[in-house]
Design a protein around this motif. Sequence first.
Motif, PDB file in Angstrom:
ATOM      1  N   ALA A  24       0.856  -1.193   0.000  1.00 50.31           N
ATOM      2  CA  ALA A  24       0.000   0.000   0.000  1.00 50.31           C
ATOM      3  C   ALA A  24       0.887   1.236   0.000  1.00 50.31           C
ATOM      4  CB  ALA A  24      -0.922  -0.002   1.218  1.00 50.31           C
ATOM      5  N   GLY A  27       0.345   4.537   1.894  1.00 53.44           N
ATOM      6  CA  GLY A  27      -0.878   4.272   2.653  1.00 53.44           C
ATOM      7  C   GLY A  27      -2.114   4.128   1.791  1.00 53.44           C
ATOM      8  N   VAL A  28      -1.936   4.074   0.466  1.00 51.90           N
ATOM      9  CA  VAL A  28      -3.074   3.937  -0.455  1.00 51.90           C
ATOM     10  C   VAL A  28      -3.266   2.462  -0.784  1.00 51.90           C
ATOM     11  CG1 VAL A  28      -4.018   4.550  -2.703  1.00 51.90           C
ATOM     12  CG2 VAL A  28      -2.640   6.216  -1.427  1.00 51.90           C
ATOM     13  N   HIS A  29      -4.415   1.939  -0.434  1.00 52.54           N
ATOM     14  CA  HIS A  29      -4.707   0.527  -0.637  1.00 52.54           C
ATOM     15  C   HIS A  29      -5.531   0.307  -1.898  1.00 52.54           C
ATOM     16  CE1 HIS A  29      -3.727   0.693   3.652  1.00 52.54           C
ATOM     17  NE2 HIS A  29      -3.471  -0.610   3.582  1.00 52.54           N
ATOM     18  N   SER A  30      -5.288  -0.813  -2.539  1.00 52.83           N
ATOM     19  CA  SER A  30      -6.091  -1.191  -3.702  1.00 52.83           C
ATOM     20  C   SER A  30      -7.504  -1.558  -3.258  1.00 52.83           C
ATOM     21  CB  SER A  30      -5.447  -2.373  -4.426  1.00 52.83           C
ATOM     22  OG  SER A  30      -5.336  -3.490  -3.546  1.00 52.83           O
ATOM     23  N   ASN A  31      -8.450  -1.473  -4.191  1.00 56.25           N
ATOM     24  CA  ASN A  31      -9.841  -1.821  -3.895  1.00 56.25           C
ATOM     25  C   ASN A  31     -10.033  -3.316  -4.119  1.00 56.25           C
ATOM     26  OD1 ASN A  31     -12.595  -2.042  -3.582  1.00 56.25           O
ATOM     27  ND2 ASN A  31     -13.107  -0.339  -4.935  1.00 56.25           N
ATOM     28  N   ASP A  46      -5.727 -10.234  -1.597  1.00 54.43           N
ATOM     29  CA  ASP A  46      -4.381  -9.995  -2.096  1.00 54.43           C
ATOM     30  C   ASP A  46      -3.505 -11.159  -1.624  1.00 54.43           C
ATOM     31  OD1 ASP A  46      -1.847  -9.177  -2.738  1.00 54.43           O
ATOM     32  OD2 ASP A  46      -1.946  -7.243  -1.713  1.00 54.43           O
ATOM     33  N   THR A  49       0.479 -10.589  -1.172  1.00 58.82           N
ATOM     34  CA  THR A  49       0.918 -10.066   0.126  1.00 58.82           C
ATOM     35  C   THR A  49       0.825 -11.147   1.198  1.00 58.82           C
ATOM     36  OG1 THR A  49       0.296  -7.803  -0.447  1.00 58.82           O
ATOM     37  CG2 THR A  49       0.426  -8.325   1.898  1.00 58.82           C
ATOM     38  N   TYR A  79      -4.699  -6.029   7.251  1.00 58.42           N
ATOM     39  CA  TYR A  79      -4.384  -5.353   5.979  1.00 58.42           C
ATOM     40  C   TYR A  79      -5.569  -5.433   5.012  1.00 58.42           C
ATOM     41  CZ  TYR A  79      -2.570  -5.369   1.163  1.00 58.42           C
ATOM     42  OH  TYR A  79      -2.394  -5.178  -0.186  1.00 58.42           O
ATOM     43  N   ARG A  82      -8.220  -2.952   5.834  1.00 56.79           N
ATOM     44  CA  ARG A  82      -7.879  -1.608   5.361  1.00 56.79           C
ATOM     45  C   ARG A  82      -8.118  -1.492   3.856  1.00 56.79           C
ATOM     46  NH1 ARG A  82      -3.918  -2.670   9.110  1.00 56.79           N
ATOM     47  NH2 ARG A  82      -2.275  -3.102   7.571  1.00 56.79           N
ATOM     48  N   ARG A  83      -7.851  -2.566   3.115  1.00 60.72           N
ATOM     49  CA  ARG A  83      -8.187  -2.568   1.680  1.00 60.72           C
ATOM     50  C   ARG A  83      -9.696  -2.393   1.491  1.00 60.72           C
ATOM     51  NH1 ARG A  83      -7.268  -7.334  -1.447  1.00 60.72           N
ATOM     52  NH2 ARG A  83      -7.256  -6.010  -3.293  1.00 60.72           N
ATOM     53  N   ARG A  88      -6.777   2.945   9.267  1.00 58.46           N
ATOM     54  CA  ARG A  88      -5.552   2.375   9.819  1.00 58.46           C
ATOM     55  C   ARG A  88      -5.674   2.113  11.304  1.00 58.46           C
ATOM     56  NH1 ARG A  88      -0.373   6.115  10.716  1.00 58.46           N
ATOM     57  NH2 ARG A  88      -1.769   6.755  12.400  1.00 58.46           N
TER      58      ARG A  88
END
Length: 338
Positions: A24, A27-31, A46, A49, A79, A82-83, A88
Amino acid sequence: MGAKPKSTKAEAWVFFDRIVALAAPGGVHSNPWIKGPEGTTRFEPDYDTLTRLLGVPLYLKAGTQSGVPALALDVWLSYELRRAGFGRDQAWPRPLHPRILPAPVTALLDSLPSGLRASVEERVTKQASIAGVTSSSASILGKNYFKQVDVIMTDWATGPELLISTKRMDSSYGKNAPNRIEESYGDAKNLRLRHPLAALGFVFGLRSDILQKEPKTAAWLFDLLAKLGQEDDAYHATCLILMDYSDDTAIPDSGEDRHAEGLPEHGLAPENEEDVPVPIPTFDVDQEIARLPKVTILETATPENLSPGRFLEAMVNRVLAATPVDVHEEARDRIASA
């Protein structure tokens, strides 16, 4: 007297934190949500990961008693939440030290003048834990006893919203499996009866060689895991993560894992239970991450009703269904924008 040696868990956190940070950027997470047929959506985990995280205890030769093998699952689930759009500081364990930081403490830090805030933040982040304030793990009171919950979302205003317990088994399947299932069923009833609105889940990490070594035990285990997610008074969903890795990287079987040690603690874990992560230059960590043992997730051998994607979808939807539409707006937006 010399300084206290750093624990394997403190070393593992350096790897875990770096892996999720790389997954990420900024701090930008994929959808995770993918559009399916007829307007449906599904949660796509994911796995890349996950396999990196699972390689850490193998690389460190971390035995079961260290807690590191099971912790890899906890870090991944947090994690993935958060996605899904949860913050956070909402999904514990957090991706930085301290792993558990109550929302009121976060709000207090945000409200302080910059100078005072920096001083307080330094105290919070440099200490292993502060009794009653920060910790590496937390216990929740069920109907009859406190239970350590491995992945959690809670706040004083809402109460527990999500409670996920994880267990992992890499060997001695016939000896350990019945005990793990019995413990899990009792824990589910204990938590469900006090927190009926919380999304309650159970994730079981299992080495895939059970399919060859003890196929009858595997079939029995898969069946009971599925039933644990169908009972009205047990878990809302259950999950199986089948891990395949070579024998030369196998985890030492050092006895019971951290989930079975001693009586449950009340509230936050004891002070100094865990070391602050070991400071290692990022370049060195990245080099070591590149050498992590290879782990594969056997998706096709996992029953559909125990798949990680189905489990995460059920957990997220359960949280959203139990809250008003103006709560967890980012998580709702991520589903809508799939």
